[in-house]
Structures are given as structure tokens and as C-alpha cells.
Design an enzyme around this catalytic site. Structure first.
Site, mmCIF file in Angstrom:
data_model
loop_
_atom_site.group_PDB
_atom_site.id
_atom_site.type_symbol
_atom_site.label_atom_id
_atom_site.label_comp_id
_atom_site.label_asym_id
_atom_site.label_seq_id
_atom_site.Cartn_x
_atom_site.Cartn_y
_atom_site.Cartn_z
ATOM 1 N N ASP A 133 0.720 -1.189 -0.013
ATOM 2 C CA ASP A 133 0.046 -0.067 -0.109
ATOM 3 C C ASP A 133 0.839 1.257 0.003
ATOM 4 O O ASP A 133 0.227 2.348 -0.083
ATOM 5 C CB ASP A 133 -0.921 -0.035 1.032
ATOM 6 N N GLU A 134 2.154 1.104 0.136
ATOM 7 C CA GLU A 134 3.171 2.436 0.430
ATOM 8 C C GLU A 134 3.143 3.043 -1.014
ATOM 9 O O GLU A 134 3.676 4.220 -1.042
ATOM 10 C CB GLU A 134 4.348 2.010 1.120
ATOM 11 N N ASN A 188 2.037 -6.188 7.318
ATOM 12 C CA ASN A 188 1.767 -7.438 7.953
ATOM 13 C C ASN A 188 2.613 -7.568 9.203
ATOM 14 O O ASN A 188 3.718 -7.091 9.478
ATOM 15 C CB ASN A 188 2.292 -8.638 6.997
ATOM 16 N N ASN A 257 1.012 4.050 16.091
ATOM 17 C CA ASN A 257 2.266 3.169 16.322
ATOM 18 C C ASN A 257 2.271 3.053 17.949
ATOM 19 O O ASN A 257 2.551 2.116 18.370
ATOM 20 C CB ASN A 257 3.493 3.953 15.974
HETATM 21 P P1 NAD Z 1 11.258 -10.117 3.650
HETATM 22 O O1 NAD Z 1 12.258 -8.933 3.587
HETATM 23 O O2 NAD Z 1 11.030 -10.682 5.009
HETATM 24 O O3 NAD Z 1 11.690 -11.170 2.719
HETATM 25 C C1 NAD Z 1 12.260 -10.870 1.242
HETATM 26 C C2 NAD Z 1 12.779 -12.218 0.702
HETATM 27 O O4 NAD Z 1 13.252 -12.134 -0.434
HETATM 28 C C3 NAD Z 1 14.051 -12.772 1.491
HETATM 29 O O5 NAD Z 1 13.815 -14.171 1.458
HETATM 30 C C4 NAD Z 1 15.161 -12.426 0.560
HETATM 31 O O6 NAD Z 1 16.145 -13.378 0.729
HETATM 32 C C5 NAD Z 1 14.574 -12.338 -0.830
HETATM 33 N N1 NAD Z 1 15.178 -11.687 -1.671
HETATM 34 C C6 NAD Z 1 15.734 -10.526 -1.637
HETATM 35 N N2 NAD Z 1 16.433 -9.989 -2.765
HETATM 36 C C7 NAD Z 1 16.273 -11.118 -3.601
HETATM 37 C C8 NAD Z 1 16.759 -11.255 -4.915
HETATM 38 N N3 NAD Z 1 17.264 -10.091 -5.499
HETATM 39 N N4 NAD Z 1 16.545 -12.639 -5.429
HETATM 40 C C9 NAD Z 1 15.860 -13.479 -4.854
HETATM 41 N N5 NAD Z 1 15.328 -13.263 -3.579
HETATM 42 C C10 NAD Z 1 15.529 -12.023 -2.950
HETATM 43 O O7 NAD Z 1 9.959 -9.441 2.865
HETATM 44 P P2 NAD Z 1 8.495 -9.548 3.347
HETATM 45 O O8 NAD Z 1 8.279 -8.715 4.433
HETATM 46 O O9 NAD Z 1 8.346 -11.075 3.410
HETATM 47 O O10 NAD Z 1 7.814 -9.085 2.012
HETATM 48 C C11 NAD Z 1 7.491 -9.898 1.083
HETATM 49 C C12 NAD Z 1 6.951 -8.946 0.022
HETATM 50 O O11 NAD Z 1 5.872 -8.367 0.018
HETATM 51 C C13 NAD Z 1 7.705 -7.908 -0.632
HETATM 52 O O12 NAD Z 1 7.511 -7.891 -1.793
HETATM 53 C C14 NAD Z 1 7.233 -6.759 0.022
HETATM 54 O O13 NAD Z 1 7.317 -5.616 -0.632
HETATM 55 C C15 NAD Z 1 5.580 -6.994 0.111
HETATM 56 N N6 NAD Z 1 4.888 -6.509 1.251
HETATM 57 C C16 NAD Z 1 5.317 -6.452 2.382
HETATM 58 C C17 NAD Z 1 4.698 -6.302 3.576
HETATM 59 C C18 NAD Z 1 4.913 -6.090 4.845
HETATM 60 O O14 NAD Z 1 4.382 -5.739 5.857
HETATM 61 N N7 NAD Z 1 6.062 -7.071 5.374
HETATM 62 C C19 NAD Z 1 3.239 -5.636 3.333
HETATM 63 C C20 NAD Z 1 2.866 -5.519 1.934
HETATM 64 C C21 NAD Z 1 3.737 -6.044 0.916
HETATM 65 O O1 DAU Z 2 2.358 -0.864 4.439
HETATM 66 C C1 DAU Z 2 3.207 -2.014 3.902
HETATM 67 C C2 DAU Z 2 4.677 -1.950 4.379
HETATM 68 O O2 DAU Z 2 4.858 -2.193 5.861
HETATM 69 C C3 DAU Z 2 5.427 -2.953 3.730
HETATM 70 O O3 DAU Z 2 5.505 -2.705 2.101
HETATM 71 C C4 DAU Z 2 6.921 -2.887 4.096
HETATM 72 O O4 DAU Z 2 7.653 -3.936 3.418
HETATM 73 C C5 DAU Z 2 6.748 -3.090 5.609
HETATM 74 O O5 DAU Z 2 8.192 -3.074 6.056
HETATM 75 C C6 DAU Z 2 5.937 -2.064 6.447
HETATM 76 O O6 DAU Z 2 6.663 -0.889 6.052
HETATM 77 P P1 DAU Z 2 6.405 0.295 7.367
HETATM 78 O O7 DAU Z 2 7.690 1.346 7.338
HETATM 79 O O8 DAU Z 2 5.091 0.716 7.799
HETATM 80 O O9 DAU Z 2 6.919 -0.878 8.801
HETATM 81 P P2 DAU Z 2 7.815 -0.787 9.928
HETATM 82 O O10 DAU Z 2 7.600 -1.870 10.686
HETATM 83 O O11 DAU Z 2 9.037 -0.633 9.534
HETATM 84 O O12 DAU Z 2 7.279 0.559 10.509
HETATM 85 C C7 DAU Z 2 5.990 0.597 11.254
HETATM 86 C C8 DAU Z 2 5.764 1.776 11.713
HETATM 87 O O13 DAU Z 2 6.469 1.912 13.045
HETATM 88 C C9 DAU Z 2 6.132 2.991 10.919
HETATM 89 O O14 DAU Z 2 5.370 4.296 11.185
HETATM 90 C C10 DAU Z 2 7.780 3.376 11.515
HETATM 91 C C11 DAU Z 2 7.459 2.897 12.978
HETATM 92 N N1 DAU Z 2 8.785 2.478 13.544
HETATM 93 C C12 DAU Z 2 9.282 1.680 12.914
HETATM 94 C C13 DAU Z 2 10.451 0.991 13.584
HETATM 95 C C14 DAU Z 2 11.360 0.017 13.127
HETATM 96 C C15 DAU Z 2 8.851 2.706 14.767
HETATM 97 O O15 DAU Z 2 8.406 3.943 15.490
HETATM 98 N N2 DAU Z 2 10.329 2.383 15.542
HETATM 99 C C16 DAU Z 2 10.861 1.450 14.823
HETATM 100 O O16 DAU Z 2 11.904 1.204 15.441
#
Ligand code: NAD
Ligand code: DAU
Length: 352
Positions: A133-134, A188, A257
């Protein structure tokens, strides 16, 4: 079989585990194993003939072509990415390389694979791109939630690189007819999340009695979704989503947060009581540059078309997550050694 990229990361490993537990067809997981990729997440699949692993970079087109030729998947679910906003601020290059160039190379390999399929398999093939969603930017307190038609306005190198990948996926559908579908999901949380992200970082620090670093005023809003619900949404989109379409996925759980951190403190206090509680560990630190104020998802399209809705509430999801981290201390200890320490030093030690 299906091919998953980034299946050793947080969401990818939850997806692979849920997919196979639900009786899905075999999976080949292609992962570069960056700092965020952890084969231990999938240790329970060792010896399971339905699971194959290939260590490769999605940006290595020849490697991707060879893997596709060997396994002939009927779908690609593309999770692989650099995913942490703070890391993208310290080092954007890797984000452009993997998220934009890597997705482009993967699309090229996928297009070649798809074109060579017999007609019926070609028709059934899907490329599912997992995005965020970012890409829609930041909302004010009163703005309506992001819908699939909200204009893109990415603010961080991470979200800009994901937006670039979304545009490439869209273009490959529009120009070449590649049967793509994209999901844009909110924040997530759940098992196997690397403790650089808010929720697992706060749990890990709290358990060690370390400060809980809240950026800025802590009033930023995110829409939190339990990872298992996201995985279910992806399965539904893969099965029944319309090609060329985008589906927003959200938890309907907007929280500031500070509310999230307090909920974690209170849940920990119930499950692992600490003298004086955990809330006193909260410490305000310098804000994230360019910090987006609020994200919110309008998930009416996926609900109306595919019948998806999250099963977990924020409260039930947080309880499950805290319980998982308490029960998996060895996993946390393993991922917090080595490179993790350098990251914590870089991101937090010089922060006012
Ligand atoms: P993560 O950082 O935990 O995992 C990323 C994985 O991709 C790792 O296993 C890493 O080794 C692999 N990777 C990185 N670069 C690579 C490359 N060049 N080739 C092959 N593998 C590679 O990420 P996540 O939080 O599991 O997110 C997964 C996907 O979901 C991402 O595309 C992210 O943008 C999207 N997403 C994440 C969130 C969230 O809140 N975490 C929310 C919405 C969408
Ligand atoms: O919205 C989806 C995104 O959510 C995904 O696409 C990204 O991969 C995922 O990392 C996440 O991004 P955010 O930047 O929102 O997530 P993060 O957990 O890094 O931070 C959540 C909120 O908490 C954000 O407003 C920043 C704040 N934060 C984060 C950290 C790590 C803090 O206040 N302190 C911290 O130490």
C-alpha cells in the site's frame, strides 16, 4: 507446480507453509538468501518431496530462465524484494536493483516461459506480483482509504522501487498480454517476521528490557494485517483474480504506532509478567526521514469479487504473534546475530 520468489522471507515462508499445509501442489522456492531470507523458516519441510529450493537472484535472468525451464510452473508468486523502508533510506541502490531491475528480469524470463507454453497452459498461467500500500503515499487523518484507483505517490526509495515494479507488471500485461495480477497489501505481522520491523523489534527489545524506540510522536497510523490472512488473500487472487487487475488487501485495523507498542507491552505483561511492566521502556527517538503519516486500505474490491475478509482481529493476531515469539526464542536469537547487530547500530545508535 508453482514457483515462489522470496519464499525464505517473512511473508513468503508463511505462504509456502500455508500452501503446502492446505494440500497445494508442489512449490519451487527461488530465493537469493539475503539477510532477510532464512531457510530455517522452512525447516519443517525438509524431506517433503513437494518442496524444492533454488538459491538464485531474480535479477539473474539466465538463472531464472533455467529454473523455469526445469520446473515448468503454472504460476509465479513474486514476493522477493528488499522490504525495509529504513534500510532503503540508508542504501537505496539495492532496492532499485532487486525491486525494479530484478522484477524486470523476472518478467522477461516469465514472458519467455509463458510464450512457449501450449495453448491451454498458456491460458491458465498466472504471474502474481505481491506489492504494498506504500505506493499510494501518505494519507491525512481524514482522507479516505487507498483504493485500487488511488494515484501512485511513493515517498521512500522502498515505495518508489515497489511502484516501479508495479508499473512494469502492469505494462507486461498491457503490452505483451502476460496474465498478471497485483496485490497491494498493508502492514503484515506474525511468525517469522525479521526483527527489524516494528512489531518483532518491539517484542525482542522488550524481552531484553531494552528501550522501545518510537519514531517521532508515535502517532503515525498503519493498517495491520495478520500474515495468514494475507496468504489466504493471495491464494484467492491466484485462483480467481481477474488478470490485469489490482486487489488491495488490508486488515481493517488502523492503529497508531504507540497503540501498537502499548498493545504489545500489555500482551507481554499477561504472558511473561515483568516487574513494573513493559510500557516504561517506550523511548521517543528521532523520526524517520520522509515518514508517511497514515496508510489505510479500502479492501471492498477483494471482498466483493473474491469473498476475502481477514479472519484475525488485531487483538487475536497480536496474541498469536507474541505467543509465537515467546515460544521461538531460538529462532529470534539466531536471526539477531551477525548482520543484524550492524543494522541496529547503524539505525538506532546515532539517532537522537
Ligand atoms: P522479507 O524482507 O522478509 O523477505 C524478502 C525475501 O526476498 C527474502 O527471503 C530475501 O532473501 C529475498 N530476496 C531479496 N532479494 C532477492 C533477490 N534479488 N533475488 C531473490 N530473492 C531475494 O520481505 P516480506 O516482508 O516477506 O515481504 C515480501 C513481499 O511482500 C515484498 O515484495 C514486500 O514488498 C511485500 N509486502 C510486504 C509487507 C509487509 O508488511 N512485510 C506488506 C505488503 C507487501
Ligand atoms: O504498508 C506495508 C509496508 O509495511 C510494507 O510494504 C513494508 O515492506 C513493511 O516494512 C511495512 O513498512 P512500514 O515502514 O510501515 O513498517 P515498519 O515495521 O518498518 O514500521 C511501522 C511503523 O513503525 C512506521 O510508522 C515506523 C514505525 N517504527 C518502526 C520501527 C522499526 C518505529 O516507530 N520504530 C521502529 O523502530
Amino acid at each position: 507446480m508453482i514457483l515462489v520468489t522470496g519464499g525464505a522471507g517473512f511473508i513468503g515462508s508463511n505462504f509456502v507453509l500455508d500452501w503446502l499445509a492446505g494440500g497445494g501442489e508442489p512449490v519451487v522456492n527461488v530465493d537469493k538468501l539475503t539477510y532477510a531470507g532464512n531457510p530455517a523458516n522452512l525447516a519443517s519441510l525438509s524431506g517433503d518431496a513437494r518442496y524444492r529450493f533454488a538459491q538464485a537472484d531474480i535479477g539473474d535472468q539466465a538463472a531464472m530462465e533455467a529454473i523455469l525451464a526445469e520446473h515448468r510452473p503454472r504460476a509465479i508468486v513474486h514476493f522477493a524484494a528488499e522490504s525495509h523502508v529504513d534500510r532503503s533510506i540508508h542504501g537505496p541502490g539495492e532496492f532499485v536493483q532487486t525491486n525494479v531491475v530484478g522484477t524486470f528480469r523476472l518478467l522477461e524470463a516469465a514472458r519467455g516461459h509463458w510464450l512457449a507454453l501450449p495453448a491451454a497452459e498458456k491460458e491458465a498461467f498466472r504471474f502474481l506480483h505481491v506489492s504494498t500500500d506504500e505506493v499510494y503515499g501518505s494519507l491525512s487523518e481524514t482522507d479516505p482509504a487507498f483504493s485500487e484507483t488511488t494515484a501512485y505517490a511513493p515517498n521512500s526509495p522502498y515505495s518508489a522501487s515497489k511502484a516501479g515494479s508495479d508499473h512494469l507488471v502492469r505494462a507486461y500485461h498491457h503490452t505483451y498480454g502476460l496474465p498478471t495480477v497485483t496485490t497491494n497489501c498493508s502492514n503484515n505481522y506474525g511468525p517469522y517476521q525479521f526483527p527489524e520491523k516494528l512489531i518483532p523489534l518491539m517484542i525482542a527489545n522488550a524481552l531484553e528490557g531494552k528501550p522501545l524506540p518510537v519514531y517521532g510522536d508515535g502517532r503515525q497510523v498503519r493498517d495491520w494485517l495478520y500474515v495468514g490472512d494475507h496468504c489466504e488473500a493471495i491464494r484467492m487472487v491466484l485462483a480467481r483474480g481477474r488478470t490485469g487487475e489490482v486487489y488491495n488487501v488490508g486488515g481493517n485495523a488502523e492503529k497508531r504506532n504507540l497503540e501498537v507498542v502499548h498493545a504489545l507491552c500489555d500482551t507481554l505483561q499477561e504472558m511473561r509478567p515483568r516487574e513494573g511492566g513493559y510500557r516504561g521502556l517506550v523511548t521517543y527517538v528521532a523520526d524517520r526521514p520522509g515518514h508517511d503519516r497514515r496508510y489505510a486500505i479500502d479492501a471492498r474490491k477483494i471482498r466483493a469479487e473474491l469473498g476475502w475478509a481477514p479472519r484475525e482481529t488485531f487483538e487475536s493476531g497480536i496474541a498469536r504473534t507474541v505467543r509465537w515469539y515467546l515460544d521461538n526464542a531460538a529462532w529470534v536469537a539466531q536471526v539477531r546475530s551477525g548482520e543484524y547487530r550492524h543494522w541496529i547500530e547503524k539505525n538506532y545508535e546515532k539517532r537522537a
